[in-house]
Design an enzyme around this catalytic site. Structure first.
Site, mmCIF file in Angstrom:
data_model
loop_
_atom_site.group_PDB
_atom_site.id
_atom_site.type_symbol
_atom_site.label_atom_id
_atom_site.label_comp_id
_atom_site.label_asym_id
_atom_site.label_seq_id
_atom_site.Cartn_x
_atom_site.Cartn_y
_atom_site.Cartn_z
ATOM 1 N N ALA A 249 -57.244 16.205 -57.396
ATOM 2 C CA ALA A 249 -58.174 15.260 -58.014
ATOM 3 C C ALA A 249 -59.223 16.082 -58.744
ATOM 4 O O ALA A 249 -59.954 16.860 -58.128
ATOM 5 C CB ALA A 249 -58.821 14.366 -56.959
ATOM 6 N N ASP B 187 -74.929 18.173 -41.435
ATOM 7 C CA ASP B 187 -73.998 19.302 -41.425
ATOM 8 C C ASP B 187 -72.979 19.001 -40.334
ATOM 9 O O ASP B 187 -73.318 18.971 -39.151
ATOM 10 C CB ASP B 187 -74.760 20.591 -41.142
ATOM 11 C CG ASP B 187 -73.862 21.816 -41.052
ATOM 12 O OD1 ASP B 187 -72.625 21.669 -41.016
ATOM 13 O OD2 ASP B 187 -74.400 22.940 -40.992
ATOM 14 N N TYR C 68 -57.210 26.679 -45.177
ATOM 15 C CA TYR C 68 -57.384 25.296 -45.617
ATOM 16 C C TYR C 68 -56.180 24.435 -45.242
ATOM 17 O O TYR C 68 -56.335 23.311 -44.750
ATOM 18 C CB TYR C 68 -57.599 25.279 -47.126
ATOM 19 C CG TYR C 68 -57.897 23.928 -47.718
ATOM 20 C CD1 TYR C 68 -59.127 23.312 -47.520
ATOM 21 C CD2 TYR C 68 -56.956 23.266 -48.502
ATOM 22 C CE1 TYR C 68 -59.411 22.075 -48.080
ATOM 23 C CE2 TYR C 68 -57.229 22.037 -49.069
ATOM 24 C CZ TYR C 68 -58.456 21.445 -48.854
ATOM 25 O OH TYR C 68 -58.726 20.211 -49.415
ATOM 26 N N ASN D 117 -64.837 12.838 -45.100
ATOM 27 C CA ASN D 117 -64.472 13.513 -46.340
ATOM 28 C C ASN D 117 -64.860 14.995 -46.348
ATOM 29 O O ASN D 117 -64.352 15.768 -47.149
ATOM 30 C CB ASN D 117 -65.146 12.803 -47.520
ATOM 31 C CG ASN D 117 -64.922 13.512 -48.831
ATOM 32 O OD1 ASN D 117 -63.809 13.560 -49.347
ATOM 33 N ND2 ASN D 117 -65.983 14.100 -49.386
#
Length: 258
Positions: A199, A73, A166, A100
């Site tokens: 994507a 985590d 985000y 990532n």
């Protein structure tokens, strides 16, 4: 006619390198990156907070090469350190870290809670910071260079409703990438990032409305979303010696209109 390019064969771009990939379970860019790195000759450590999915992904990839799974985590410093230490224990060193791990969601800023804001930044930006710091400390001990590749987003540059948390986190990843590259240069370590537009994979389709996916896809001059492996190919390039002069760069993986 919209066609997806042929999946490329491996060419040993990262042969014998030890690559650590965070958030590598599931069907997205992380798992595609792990797969491409194995196909390009690397030894790969896959990591994710979801242990069952992580185990399933490691088993799926095992036929492609030497892969090892370590749960992590990225919001927990001790787990991030354990990921780096465990990778070194398994393979003797690390050569590349692919950051990532990220968390999104759609919420109007006026309705967003402190907890929702903080959670996205803690996973997406702070998690990248923690793993970058741990990797650089290890690279310094090894003394022979390395590479870090961060997953940013075109939203670090562009505005989209409901994405304040985000977008802010991904803009932070871009700035972190540039500044970390300066700190890492004396160690012979390169730090770069990719900034994908869209994507398509199963999890994205699950958490995003059909209307928004159609809108985002319509912005692409290619007429389609990227395949996760197309983003992974750019990550592999940045991890390889083919990008030996690139550091502090954010590479847009996009076919969006200007």
């Amino acid at each position: 006619m919209i066609t997806v390019p042929k999946y490329p064969a491996g060419a040993n771009l990262v042969r014998d390198k030890v690559v650590v990939v965070t958030a590598a379970a599931g069907t997205g860019i992380g798992s595609a990156t792990a797969k491409r790195c194995l196909e390009e000759g690397a030894k790969v450590v896959v990591s994710d907070w979801h242990e069952r999915r992580l185990g399933e992904k490691a088993a799926e990839l095992a036929d492609l090469g030497d892969v090892h799974a370590i749960p992590c985590d990225v919001t927990q410093e001790d787990q991030v350190q354990a990921l780096i230490d465990g990778s070194v224990e398994r393979f003797g060193r690390i050569d590349v870290v692919v950051n990532n791990a990220g968390l999104g969601g759609t919420k109007s800023l006026v309705d967003m809670t402190d907890e929702e804001w903080t959670r996205v930044l803690d996973v997406t930006l702070n998690g990248t910071f923690r793993a970058t710091r741990a990797a650089l400390r290890r690279f310094a001990e090894q003394g022979d260079g390395g590479a870090i590749v961060n997953n940013a987003s075109v939203l670090g540059w562009r505005a989209q409703g409901g994405q304040a948390h985000y977008a802010a986190a991904k803009a932070g990843v871009m700035a972190l990438t540039r500044c970390a590259a300066v700190d890492a240069a004396p160690l012979g370590v390169r730090v770069n990032a990719v900034a994908p537009s869209i994507a398509m994979h199963a999890f994205l389709a699950k958490v995003t409305s059909d209307e928004l996916l159609a809108e985002l896809t319509a912005r692409e001059v290619s007429g389609r979303a990227a395949e996760p492996w197309e983003v992974a190919n750019v990550i592999v390039f940045l991890a390889s010696e083919y990008s030996s002069y690139l550091t502090g760069e954010v590479v847009s993986v996009s076919s969006q209109h200007a």
